[in-house]
Enzyme design. Structure first.
Site, PDB file in Angstrom:
ATOM      1  N   CYS A 261      78.432  34.345  43.351  1.00 22.43           N
ATOM      2  CA  CYS A 261      78.252  34.769  44.783  1.00 22.43           C
ATOM      3  C   CYS A 261      79.631  34.380  45.434  1.00 22.43           C
ATOM      4  O   CYS A 261      79.816  33.279  45.426  1.00 22.43           O
ATOM      5  CB  CYS A 261      77.161  34.503  45.496  1.00 22.43           C
ATOM      6  SG  CYS A 261      77.184  35.141  47.221  1.00 22.43           S
TER       7      CYS A 261
ATOM      8  N   ASN B 162      77.300  41.985  32.900  1.00 19.33           N
ATOM      9  CA  ASN B 162      76.918  42.307  34.143  1.00 19.33           C
ATOM     10  C   ASN B 162      78.009  42.963  34.896  1.00 19.33           C
ATOM     11  O   ASN B 162      78.944  42.425  34.663  1.00 19.33           O
ATOM     12  CB  ASN B 162      76.398  41.208  35.072  1.00 19.33           C
ATOM     13  CG  ASN B 162      75.965  41.653  36.583  1.00 19.33           C
ATOM     14  OD1 ASN B 162      76.447  41.044  37.405  1.00 19.33           O
ATOM     15  ND2 ASN B 162      75.533  42.832  36.873  1.00 19.33           N
ATOM     16  N   GLY B 163      78.041  44.209  35.636  1.00 13.34           N
ATOM     17  CA  GLY B 163      79.354  44.586  36.343  1.00 13.34           C
ATOM     18  C   GLY B 163      79.367  45.923  35.832  1.00 13.34           C
ATOM     19  O   GLY B 163      79.803  46.403  34.696  1.00 13.34           O
TER      20      GLY B 163
END
Length: 336
Positions: free
Chosen positions: A108, A219-220
């Site tokens: 994050c 991921n992404g």
């Protein structure tokens, strides 16, 4: 209060943990109401909580942050923190509360997260991440995983990424979830950090080649199950993000395609019907209707009547005393 519904998740599968397909931890989105709803669509997809900070669990209302319905399994708790002892204590809480995995957020990029010295900024401190993972592993028997980016700021070369992975895996971490974008810690908002840095799926695939003994999850930027299928030829699993939130019925074919479970797939209307008892139970506990319905607006995306479904909910769910009749009326506006 637990609500078990016909056709919902079979609790006997709770610890049959597979990361072939998962839904990402998303702040303000993947709360317990969202996760219960998604579980009505897919029995096997691994679900993650929103990131919960160690401070919130150690000094706040831990029951509020850790509570979940048993039907949400398989379920992972994502933690944000950088103090090994604090993370160890929270990992013990995760195990005590019945989670199936505990994950450390190293991805994050928000300013608030950076000010607490956790999230993506920890990519600059691989030895500390390794120490955190080791402490968590020693404190619980759950799988301890790490979700990270491919780099930060100007520390964005592939050799630096492999150095990070190698350092952390020496602590015993076997599973890495890789958001295939780097993060700019200054100058970009969290939303821009999800869109502006270019996707490098090829780096994630290369990581699997260079670390074949590790479980590597991509991921992404994954928006459909054909892309999931293609990626699974090169990595061990795929994590869906915002697509699973805005278009949740994308999960309807996951169980059959990726888990060999040919149970009858619920229609969108059946998903609504099965959600109603849960909504009623939560309303009785004082949960506002809108807190639950905000997660289901995308259920009918792409089919006739989707706009009427969204409008009916949006215009009525916030009203004083609103109940399940709002969902029933909204569903009636979509052709069966």
């Amino acid at each position: 209060m637990s609500v078990s519904l016909p056709g919902s998740y079979d609790a006997s599968l709770a610890h049959a943990l597979s990361r072939r397909v998962s839904v990402a931890p998303m702040m303000d989105w993947t709360d317990r109401h969202c996760r219960y709803f998604l579980r009505l669509i897919s029995r096997h997809t691994l679900l993650y909580t929103e990131m919960v900070t160690t401070g919130a669990l150690l000094h706040g209302d831990r029951e509020r942050f850790l509570a979940f319905d048993p039907d949400e399994h398989p379920l992972a708790l994502q933690l944000g923190g950088s103090e090994p002892e604090e993370l160890a204590a929270c990992a013990r809480m995760a195990e005590d509360h019945g989670y199936d995995e505990v994950n450390l957020n190293v991805g994050c990029p928000s300013d608030r997260v950076q000010s607490g010295r956790f999230g993506a900024c920890l990519m600059a401190e691989p030895a500390l991440v390794a120490e955190c993972v080791a402490a968590m592993r020693s404190a619980c028997s759950l799988p301890v995983t790490v979700k990270t980016r491919i780099g930060i700021d100007d520390r964005d070369s592939y050799p630096e990424l492999t150095e990070f992975i190698d350092t952390v895996q020496r602590s015993g971490c076997r599973t890495f979830i890789i958001h295939a974008r780097k993060a700019w810690l200054q100058g970009l908002s969290p939303r821009e950090n999800r869109e502006v840095p270019p996707l490098r799926h090829d780096w994630v695939y290369r990581l699997k080649q260079d670390f074949p003994a590790l479980e590597i999850i991509l991921n992404g930027g994954v928006k459909d199950l054909d892309t999931v299928s293609d990626a699974l030829r090169q990595v061990d699993g795929v994590m869906l993000g915002r697509e699973a939130y805005h278009n949740p019925y994308v999960l309807a074919q996951v169980d059959a395609r990726f888990y060999g479970d040919d149970h009858p797939v619920p229609t969108r209307h059946q998903v609504v019907e099965r959600f109603l008892p849960y909504v009623e139970a939560r309303l009785a506990q004082g949960v506002p209707l809108q807190a639950m319905t905000r997660h289901i607006l995308g259920l009918f995306q792409g089919v006739p009547g989707a706009r009427a479904w969204r409008r009916t909910i949006s215009e009525n769910a916030h009203r004083q005393g609103a109940g399940i009749e709002v969902l029933m009326e909204a569903a009636d506006r979509v052709p069966q």
